[in-house]
Design a protein around this motif. Structure first.
Motif, PDB file in Angstrom:
ATOM      1  N   ILE A  91     -28.078  -2.227 -18.191  1.00 34.57           N
ATOM      2  CA  ILE A  91     -28.545  -3.600 -18.301  1.00 34.57           C
ATOM      3  C   ILE A  91     -30.018  -3.550 -18.661  1.00 34.57           C
ATOM      4  CG2 ILE A  91     -26.867  -4.672 -16.767  1.00 34.57           C
ATOM      5  CD1 ILE A  91     -28.900  -4.439 -14.516  1.00 34.57           C
ATOM      6  N   ALA A  92     -30.478  -4.546 -19.412  1.00 27.96           N
ATOM      7  CA  ALA A  92     -31.862  -4.566 -19.859  1.00 27.96           C
ATOM      8  C   ALA A  92     -32.714  -5.377 -18.889  1.00 27.96           C
ATOM      9  CB  ALA A  92     -31.960  -5.151 -21.266  1.00 27.96           C
ATOM     10  N   ASP A  93     -33.985  -5.068 -18.884  1.00 32.57           N
ATOM     11  CA  ASP A  93     -34.943  -5.826 -18.100  1.00 32.57           C
ATOM     12  C   ASP A  93     -34.860  -7.304 -18.489  1.00 32.57           C
ATOM     13  OD1 ASP A  93     -37.828  -7.001 -17.700  1.00 32.57           O
ATOM     14  OD2 ASP A  93     -37.768  -5.192 -16.468  1.00 32.57           O
ATOM     15  N   PRO A  94     -35.054  -8.217 -17.522  1.00 28.67           N
ATOM     16  CA  PRO A  94     -35.009  -9.641 -17.869  1.00 28.67           C
ATOM     17  C   PRO A  94     -35.967 -10.034 -18.983  1.00 28.67           C
ATOM     18  CG  PRO A  94     -34.974  -9.360 -15.489  1.00 28.67           C
ATOM     19  CD  PRO A  94     -35.200  -8.010 -16.070  1.00 28.67           C
ATOM     20  N   ALA A  95     -37.019  -9.250 -19.200  1.00 26.65           N
ATOM     21  CA  ALA A  95     -37.956  -9.555 -20.286  1.00 26.65           C
ATOM     22  C   ALA A  95     -37.283  -9.467 -21.656  1.00 26.65           C
ATOM     23  CB  ALA A  95     -39.154  -8.613 -20.230  1.00 26.65           C
ATOM     24  N   ASN A 103     -38.942  -2.656 -10.448  1.00 17.63           N
ATOM     25  CA  ASN A 103     -40.129  -3.493 -10.502  1.00 17.63           C
ATOM     26  C   ASN A 103     -40.023  -4.378 -11.742  1.00 17.63           C
ATOM     27  OD1 ASN A 103     -42.699  -4.612 -10.524  1.00 17.63           O
ATOM     28  ND2 ASN A 103     -43.585  -2.837 -11.562  1.00 17.63           N
ATOM     29  N   LEU A 104     -39.814  -5.657 -11.520  1.00 20.78           N
ATOM     30  CA  LEU A 104     -39.568  -6.574 -12.625  1.00 20.78           C
ATOM     31  C   LEU A 104     -40.775  -7.440 -12.959  1.00 20.78           C
ATOM     32  CD1 LEU A 104     -35.948  -7.714 -11.683  1.00 20.78           C
ATOM     33  CD2 LEU A 104     -36.658  -5.853 -13.198  1.00 20.78           C
ATOM     34  N   THR A 105     -41.930  -7.087 -12.438  1.00 16.40           N
ATOM     35  CA  THR A 105     -43.131  -7.835 -12.788  1.00 16.40           C
ATOM     36  C   THR A 105     -43.427  -7.659 -14.272  1.00 16.40           C
ATOM     37  OG1 THR A 105     -44.059  -7.532 -10.570  1.00 16.40           O
ATOM     38  CG2 THR A 105     -45.591  -8.112 -12.334  1.00 16.40           C
ATOM     39  N   PRO A 140     -33.538  -9.409  -5.975  1.00 13.26           N
ATOM     40  CA  PRO A 140     -34.322  -8.184  -6.087  1.00 13.26           C
ATOM     41  C   PRO A 140     -35.622  -8.295  -5.314  1.00 13.26           C
ATOM     42  CG  PRO A 140     -33.445  -8.841  -8.202  1.00 13.26           C
ATOM     43  CD  PRO A 140     -33.160  -9.952  -7.261  1.00 13.26           C
ATOM     44  N   GLU A 141     -36.052  -7.177  -4.719  1.00 12.22           N
ATOM     45  CA  GLU A 141     -37.175  -7.212  -3.811  1.00 12.22           C
ATOM     46  C   GLU A 141     -38.459  -6.659  -4.400  1.00 12.22           C
ATOM     47  OE1 GLU A 141     -35.957  -5.104  -0.389  1.00 12.22           O
ATOM     48  OE2 GLU A 141     -34.402  -6.528   0.181  1.00 12.22           O
ATOM     49  N   SER A 142     -38.374  -5.820  -5.411  1.00  7.89           N
ATOM     50  CA  SER A 142     -39.555  -5.121  -5.872  1.00  7.89           C
ATOM     51  C   SER A 142     -40.593  -6.078  -6.416  1.00  7.89           C
ATOM     52  CB  SER A 142     -39.185  -4.127  -6.971  1.00  7.89           C
ATOM     53  OG  SER A 142     -38.233  -3.216  -6.498  1.00  7.89           O
ATOM     54  N   THR A 143     -41.832  -5.794  -6.186  1.00 10.24           N
ATOM     55  CA  THR A 143     -42.920  -6.599  -6.697  1.00 10.24           C
ATOM     56  C   THR A 143     -44.173  -5.758  -6.732  1.00 10.24           C
ATOM     57  OG1 THR A 143     -44.128  -8.655  -6.429  1.00 10.24           O
ATOM     58  CG2 THR A 143     -43.588  -7.496  -4.425  1.00 10.24           C
ATOM     59  N   VAL A 144     -45.181  -6.222  -7.435  1.00  8.37           N
ATOM     60  CA  VAL A 144     -46.466  -5.535  -7.430  1.00  8.37           C
ATOM     61  C   VAL A 144     -47.156  -5.871  -6.129  1.00  8.37           C
ATOM     62  CG1 VAL A 144     -48.693  -5.299  -8.560  1.00  8.37           C
ATOM     63  CG2 VAL A 144     -46.648  -5.630  -9.910  1.00  8.37           C
TER      64      VAL A 144
END
Length: 605
Positions: A237-241, A330-332, A406-410
């Motif tokens: 799957i690709a990043d939401p970006a 990390n989806l930031t 999803p939990e990851s964040t900067v």
């Protein structure tokens, strides 16, 4: 009165061809499926004029014995089925025995084939359903089929053909699907003598995706692998970006067959809920492997529509696997600028370990006072910005669309070390160990309030404000009916409604978090949202949508001036709430401009 009569075979063939052969790409699909079923390791496709004038497919498969060549063009003649029971455990790509008969009825076809264990092969031509005698053919082992002048004897169908570029685009799509599912196959595609694609057998799935969809997608893929009983799921799957405006880059395969399935498509979109804006679609390349008896491909002549024996289990497998995969990433969003020297986009910067700092435990309430040392208390910047509840606890397991984001964040720095300023009364610029973070204050606050509301609903402690005198709200009959239908779900959100008769409902309570906003305006906003739904949402979807709506209305807006304490309190909550890289509507809450990129732009590297 007209009498019933038997249609001539030539007419029957043309009618059947209308179902199977829609355009040149349909011919390519059927011929490629036959080549795959023949055990080919190499397939070469030559196209002229978008496939209208020539389609040539050459493979090195098992071939056809000379005696069977006439049967290849006979309707419902196949080597892939022997009895009716075989229809319930189909493992081949083709099985209906209609493809060559349909193609031969509307084109001029030459079929040449030779099994590897025979000294020579045979050749047969079929022009509009008329066969030639079988002739000797001294070719290499495998099968070679030429389809010329498609629809030459059905000029009306030929007039419906699109431009050469359009038809070639459809053929390229068929080729892409085969290349993605047929890892280990050597494939080539040429058009008017020019090579379009060359795919060596050794090319991996990841490299094939990069070949067809470019570096933008190829560099932002996350591998997915899951198993549930005899069913396995793998792919990327690709990043939401990498979002798209349609679902054409969502590739779903079942046992190597490209399929369309509304249930699985819905699960894919649900797994990205909160990461994509409305009307945007995820990019995915997913492959299901399951026992042949658990899937029915005998639904439509094109064999694209399928039925699953346990579609609900597959839905949950896909949904849970993709959510779990997105949670650890990390989806930031990362800010990209052109390189100054070359004018080309720079290579993506790899995230540092500091980007994956786990969230700190929630700080205790600090007597209702706002300070940078009590980030668990959402701030009040104006009268209509009420306090929100404490930081949400970890979510329970489950598959509700608004559970376990999803939990990851900067990670934000500790409150005492926060270095942030407000720009244009809309954005916060923050220094982090990973680089410069530009935050959309409304999007971030919306996500924080959304998580607080969700936690309050889970714990059953959402504060509501009861009205001393219920407020009548006049609606249309449709709006009133829809509102009363979801009365229980609205009550969970603190919106109490009662029937008053006609198109009027009584509003008895509203969520306290919405502060001084007019209660009737809150209800009207919710009702407008309900009525715009094309189909009735289930309870979880409804709660997710309404929570997003309420959080959006309660959050600070672009243009609101924040104090230093409010800035620090909002920034500190980034790593106390979940999924703070996107707002509930799918907009990114922040853009990271990495230190490496800053150094590159100032030519320090």
């Amino acid at each position: 009165m007209p009498r019933i009569q038997q249609l001539p075979p030539s007419v029957v063939t043309k009618i059947a061809a209308g179902e199977v052969i829609e355009r040149p790409a349909s011919v390519v699909k059927e011929l490629l499926e036959n080549s795959v079923d023949a055990g080919s390791s190499r397939i070469d496709i030559d196209i002229e004029q978008g496939g209208v004038e020539l389609i040539r497919v050459v493979d090195n498969g098992c071939g056809i014995v000379p005696e069977d060549l006439p049967l290849a063009f006979a309707s419902h003649a196949t080597s892939k089925l022997a009895s009716a029971e075989d229809l319930f455990r189909i493992s081949s790509m083709g099985f209906r025995g209609e493809a060559l008969a349909s193609i031969g009825g509307v084109a001029q076809v030459t079929l040449q084939s030779r099994p590897a264990d025979l000294p020579c092969g045979a050749e047969l031509t079929c022009h509009g359903g008329e066969y030639s005698p079988v002739r000797v053919w001294n070719g290499t082992p495998g099968t070679r089929i030429e389809v010329r002048h498609l629809f030459y004897n059905t000029p009306v169908r030929r007039k419906f053909m699109r431009t050469t570029a359009t038809e070639m685009g459809h053929i390229s799509e068929i080729f892409t699907r085969l290349a993605l599912s047929g890892t280990g196959l050597q494939l080539s595609l040429t058009h008017n003598g020019k090579q379009v694609y060359q795919v060596p057998a050794s090319t991996s799935l990841l490299d094939r995706i990069g070949l067809f969809f470019g570096k933008e997608v190829g560099d932002k893929l996350y591998a997915v692998e899951a198993r549930q009983g005899p069913v396995t799921l793998r792919g990327y799957i690709a990043d939401p970006a990498c979002e798209r405006g349609n679902a054409k880059t969502q590739y779903l395969f079942a046992n190597g067959r490209w399929i369309r399935d509304r249930s699985l498509g819905h699960a894919l979109q649900e797994s990205f809920r909160g990461l994509l804006m409305t009307g945007r679609y995820a990019v995915a390349f997913l492959f299901l492997e399951l026992p042949a008896e658990q899937i029915d491909v005998n639904v439509h002549p094109t064999k694209i529509e399928v039925r699953f024996r346990d579609s609900q289990a597959l839905y949950h497998l896909l949904l849970s696997a993709l959510r779990e995969r997105l949670r650890v990433e990390n989806l930031t969003a990362r800010l990209r600028v052109p390189a100054m020297a070359s004018g080309q986009w720079p290579a993506p910067t790899q995230p540092t370990d500091s980007l994956f700092t786990p969230p700190r435990p929630s700080a205790p309430l600090n007597g209702g006072h706002l300070s940078a040392l009590s980030p668990s208390m959402p701030f009040v910047a104006e009268q209509n910005r009420p306090l929100a509840p404490e930081s949400p606890a970890p979510s329970d397991s489950g598959l509700a669309p608004w559970d376990e984001p999803p939990e990851s964040t900067v990670a934000a720095p500790p409150p005492e070390a926060i270095k942030a300023i407000q720009l244009y009364d809309s954005y916060l610029v923050l220094e982090t160990s990973a680089g410069m973070l530009v935050i959309d204050q409304h999007a971030l606050h919306e996500r924080v309030l959304f998580e607080h509301l969700k936690q309050r609903i889970r714990s059953g402690s959402l504060e509501t404000q009861r009205l001393l005198v219920p407020e009548p709200v006049d609606l249309t009959a449709e709006q009133a009916a829809r509102t009363l239908e979801f009365r229980d779900a609205l009550a969970e959100l603190g919106l109490g409604v009662e029937d008053f008769g006609g198109g009027t409902v009584l509003l008895t309570s509203y969520p306290a978090i919405l502060g001084n906003r007019p209660p009737a305006a809150i209800l009207r906003t919710v009702v407008d949202h309900l009525v715009t739904k094309e189909r009735l949402p289930d309870r979880e979807q409804l709660l997710n949508d309404l929570l997003s709506l309420m959080a959006c209305h309660a959050a600070v807006k672009a243009g609101d001036r924040l104090s230093r304490e409010e800035i620090e309190a909002l920034v500190a909550q980034r790593d106390l709430a979940k999924d703070t890289h996107h707002c509930p509507h799918g907009r990114p809450t922040a853009l990271l401009f990495s230190k490496q990129e800053l150094d590159r732009q100032f030519r320090r590297t």
